[in-house]
Design a protein around this motif. Structure first.
Motif, PDB file in Angstrom:
ATOM      1  N   MET A 126       0.818  -1.198   0.000  1.00 39.16           N
ATOM      2  CA  MET A 126       0.000   0.000   0.000  1.00 39.16           C
ATOM      3  C   MET A 126       0.862   1.263   0.000  1.00 39.16           C
ATOM      4  O   MET A 126       0.570   2.234  -0.706  1.00 39.16           O
ATOM      5  N   LYS A 127       1.967   1.233   0.760  1.00 40.21           N
ATOM      6  CA  LYS A 127       2.868   2.387   0.793  1.00 40.21           C
ATOM      7  C   LYS A 127       3.507   2.616  -0.570  1.00 40.21           C
ATOM      8  O   LYS A 127       3.653   3.760  -1.020  1.00 40.21           O
ATOM      9  N   SER A 128       3.887   1.529  -1.240  1.00 40.72           N
ATOM     10  CA  SER A 128       4.499   1.644  -2.563  1.00 40.72           C
ATOM     11  C   SER A 128       3.510   2.231  -3.564  1.00 40.72           C
ATOM     12  O   SER A 128       3.868   3.083  -4.388  1.00 40.72           O
ATOM     13  N   MET A 129       2.261   1.767  -3.491  1.00 43.03           N
ATOM     14  CA  MET A 129       1.233   2.281  -4.395  1.00 43.03           C
ATOM     15  C   MET A 129       0.964   3.757  -4.128  1.00 43.03           C
ATOM     16  O   MET A 129       0.818   4.560  -5.062  1.00 43.03           O
ATOM     17  N   ALA A 130       0.906   4.136  -2.848  1.00 40.13           N
ATOM     18  CA  ALA A 130       0.668   5.536  -2.495  1.00 40.13           C
ATOM     19  C   ALA A 130       1.826   6.413  -2.956  1.00 40.13           C
ATOM     20  O   ALA A 130       1.621   7.535  -3.434  1.00 40.13           O
ATOM     21  N   SER A 131       3.064   5.905  -2.818  1.00 45.56           N
ATOM     22  CA  SER A 131       4.237   6.652  -3.265  1.00 45.56           C
ATOM     23  C   SER A 131       4.213   6.844  -4.778  1.00 45.56           C
ATOM     24  O   SER A 131       4.530   7.924  -5.281  1.00 45.56           O
ATOM     25  N   LEU A 132       3.815   5.794  -5.497  1.00 41.84           N
ATOM     26  CA  LEU A 132       3.719   5.878  -6.954  1.00 41.84           C
ATOM     27  C   LEU A 132       2.676   6.913  -7.370  1.00 41.84           C
ATOM     28  O   LEU A 132       2.917   7.741  -8.265  1.00 41.84           O
ATOM     29  N   LEU A 133       1.526   6.889  -6.711  1.00 42.95           N
ATOM     30  CA  LEU A 133       0.489   7.868  -7.006  1.00 42.95           C
ATOM     31  C   LEU A 133       0.969   9.293  -6.711  1.00 42.95           C
ATOM     32  O   LEU A 133       0.684  10.229  -7.456  1.00 42.95           O
ATOM     33  N   GLY A 134       1.712   9.438  -5.619  1.00 44.20           N
ATOM     34  CA  GLY A 134       2.252  10.751  -5.264  1.00 44.20           C
ATOM     35  C   GLY A 134       3.198  11.269  -6.330  1.00 44.20           C
ATOM     36  O   GLY A 134       3.170  12.445  -6.682  1.00 44.20           O
ATOM     37  N   ASN A 135       4.038  10.367  -6.883  1.00 43.85           N
ATOM     38  CA  ASN A 135       4.968  10.767  -7.941  1.00 43.85           C
ATOM     39  C   ASN A 135       4.227  11.171  -9.212  1.00 43.85           C
ATOM     40  O   ASN A 135       4.596  12.140  -9.883  1.00 43.85           O
ATOM     41  N   VAL A 136       3.176  10.411  -9.561  1.00 39.76           N
ATOM     42  CA  VAL A 136       2.373  10.738 -10.744  1.00 39.76           C
ATOM     43  C   VAL A 136       1.712  12.100 -10.575  1.00 39.76           C
ATOM     44  O   VAL A 136       1.707  12.930 -11.495  1.00 39.76           O
ATOM     45  N   LEU A 137       1.158  12.348  -9.386  1.00 36.02           N
ATOM     46  CA  LEU A 137       0.513  13.632  -9.117  1.00 36.02           C
ATOM     47  C   LEU A 137       1.522  14.773  -9.138  1.00 36.02           C
ATOM     48  O   LEU A 137       1.214  15.881  -9.575  1.00 36.02           O
ATOM     49  N   GLU A 138       2.741  14.510  -8.659  1.00 39.37           N
ATOM     50  CA  GLU A 138       3.806  15.513  -8.672  1.00 39.37           C
ATOM     51  C   GLU A 138       4.157  15.899 -10.109  1.00 39.37           C
ATOM     52  O   GLU A 138       4.324  17.082 -10.429  1.00 39.37           O
ATOM     53  N   LEU A 139       4.257  14.885 -10.982  1.00 35.42           N
ATOM     54  CA  LEU A 139       4.551  15.148 -12.388  1.00 35.42           C
ATOM     55  C   LEU A 139       3.430  15.940 -13.045  1.00 35.42           C
ATOM     56  O   LEU A 139       3.680  16.856 -13.832  1.00 35.42           O
ATOM     57  N   GLU A 140       2.185  15.585 -12.709  1.00 34.28           N
ATOM     58  CA  GLU A 140       1.035  16.303 -13.269  1.00 34.28           C
ATOM     59  C   GLU A 140       1.018  17.752 -12.798  1.00 34.28           C
ATOM     60  O   GLU A 140       0.724  18.667 -13.568  1.00 34.28           O
ATOM     61  N   LYS A 141       1.366  17.945 -11.538  1.00 32.89           N
ATOM     62  CA  LYS A 141       1.416  19.300 -10.972  1.00 32.89           C
ATOM     63  C   LYS A 141       2.503  20.125 -11.661  1.00 32.89           C
ATOM     64  O   LYS A 141       2.293  21.298 -11.994  1.00 32.89           O
ATOM     65  N   ALA A 142       3.674  19.494 -11.892  1.00 36.56           N
ATOM     66  CA  ALA A 142       4.775  20.184 -12.561  1.00 36.56           C
ATOM     67  C   ALA A 142       4.405  20.520 -14.002  1.00 36.56           C
ATOM     68  O   ALA A 142       4.693  21.611 -14.500  1.00 36.56           O
ATOM     69  N   HIS A 143       3.738  19.572 -14.671  1.00 37.25           N
ATOM     70  CA  HIS A 143       3.323  19.793 -16.054  1.00 37.25           C
ATOM     71  C   HIS A 143       2.327  20.949 -16.143  1.00 37.25           C
ATOM     72  O   HIS A 143       2.401  21.779 -17.048  1.00 37.25           O
ATOM     73  N   SER A 144       1.426  21.003 -15.175  1.00 36.28           N
ATOM     74  CA  SER A 144       0.439  22.080 -15.135  1.00 36.28           C
ATOM     75  C   SER A 144       1.125  23.430 -14.939  1.00 36.28           C
ATOM     76  O   SER A 144       0.739  24.431 -15.554  1.00 36.28           O
ATOM     77  N   SER A 145       2.161  23.458 -14.081  1.00 35.44           N
ATOM     78  CA  SER A 145       2.886  24.707 -13.840  1.00 35.44           C
ATOM     79  C   SER A 145       3.613  25.167 -15.091  1.00 35.44           C
ATOM     80  O   SER A 145       3.643  26.360 -15.417  1.00 35.44           O
ATOM     81  N   ILE A 146       4.210  24.206 -15.829  1.00 40.11           N
ATOM     82  CA  ILE A 146       4.926  24.541 -17.066  1.00 40.11           C
ATOM     83  C   ILE A 146       3.958  25.115 -18.090  1.00 40.11           C
ATOM     84  O   ILE A 146       4.253  26.089 -18.784  1.00 40.11           O
ATOM     85  N   GLU A 147       2.771  24.506 -18.196  1.00 46.04           N
ATOM     86  CA  GLU A 147       1.782  24.980 -19.164  1.00 46.04           C
ATOM     87  C   GLU A 147       1.310  26.384 -18.803  1.00 46.04           C
ATOM     88  O   GLU A 147       1.071  27.220 -19.682  1.00 46.04           O
ATOM     89  N   THR A 148       1.173  26.631 -17.490  1.00 48.02           N
ATOM     90  CA  THR A 148       0.750  27.963 -17.063  1.00 48.02           C
ATOM     91  C   THR A 148       1.806  29.001 -17.418  1.00 48.02           C
ATOM     92  O   THR A 148       1.502  30.095 -17.902  1.00 48.02           O
ATOM     93  N   LEU A 149       3.095  28.635 -17.204  1.00 48.60           N
ATOM     94  CA  LEU A 149       4.180  29.554 -17.523  1.00 48.60           C
ATOM     95  C   LEU A 149       4.305  29.792 -19.021  1.00 48.60           C
ATOM     96  O   LEU A 149       4.820  30.815 -19.458  1.00 48.60           O
ATOM     97  N   SER A 150       3.828  28.815 -19.822  1.00 47.69           N
ATOM     98  CA  SER A 150       3.935  28.974 -21.270  1.00 47.69           C
ATOM     99  C   SER A 150       2.905  29.969 -21.801  1.00 47.69           C
ATOM    100  O   SER A 150       2.971  30.355 -22.959  1.00 47.69           O
TER     101      SER A 150
END
Length: 212
Positions: free
Chosen positions: A68-92
């Protein structure tokens, strides 16, 4: 359901745990077990909880919790990437307000279909939110211009017209201006100014030098 948003919450029997025994969901299920693991961003901010339930009392082993911890960590990483992608798009699509009525939208790079849609989405939402009357589209950083780019700029202008915002093009370089003239796009209804100062003068603003 997770202690302090940090550590997993493990309940082997919902009917005997002091936290869950009187809950409506426990009475509705008639019992069961639960494990909840926090989904956190790297800065420690909690996004939510990954939960697993059983309709019967169950003892969760260490390997269950580790999974469960591994799955939660994986989800956290995916959400982090999505958050970063959203920030890049906003800056563009950096819409920069310079007054309560006017904002500058500098375009750097190219204006393809995907970016056009992002520009339209940002420009429309911010125009309504900030009650803008003018958007100055600064093309001094535009790499190249062709018929597709010109049509995309027209699409942006027409979209802004629908919410009562006038787009003024400024900063277009001479070589790009020549290409614009040679294209078949109709720029008759779009105001074009040589530079930001002229664009501001057109709408009744002036740049004033601060001598301090």
């Amino acid at each position: 359901m997770v202690r302090a948003g940090r550590e997993p919450l493990i309940i082997d029997d919902l009917t005997t745990n002091s936290f869950t025994k009187d809950m409506d969901v426990t009475k509705s299920l008639g019992g069961g077990s639960l494990v909840g693991v926090p989904i956190n961003f790297r800065n420690g901010e909690n996004f939510g909880t990954l939960c697993a339930m059983d309709s019967r009392p169950h003892h969760f082993e260490d390997d269950h919790i580790a999974l469960m911890k591994s799955m939660a960590s994986l989800l956290g990483n995916v959400l982090e990437l999505e958050k970063a992608h959203s920030s890049i798009e906003t800056l563009s699509v950096p819409l920069v307000p310079i007054s309560s009525e006017v904002a500058i939208l500098p375009i750097i790079g190219d204006v393809d279909e995907e970016r056009t849609e992002r520009i339209i989405e940002t420009a429309l939402s911010q125009s309504v939110k900030k009650n803008l009357e003018y958007i100055l589209l600064d093309l001094s950083g535009l790499h190249d211009i062709d018929e597709n780019n010109m049509n995309n700029l027209l699409k942006i202008s027409k979209s802004l017209d629908l919410v009562g915002v006038q787009m003024i093009i400024t900063g277009i370089r001479p070589q790009l201006a020549m290409k614009a003239v040679q294209s078949n796009s109709d720029f008759e209804h779009i105001e074009v100014s040589a530079n930001l100062s002229q664009a501001l003068d057109y709408i009744g603003y002036q740049l004033i030098k601060n001598d301090d």
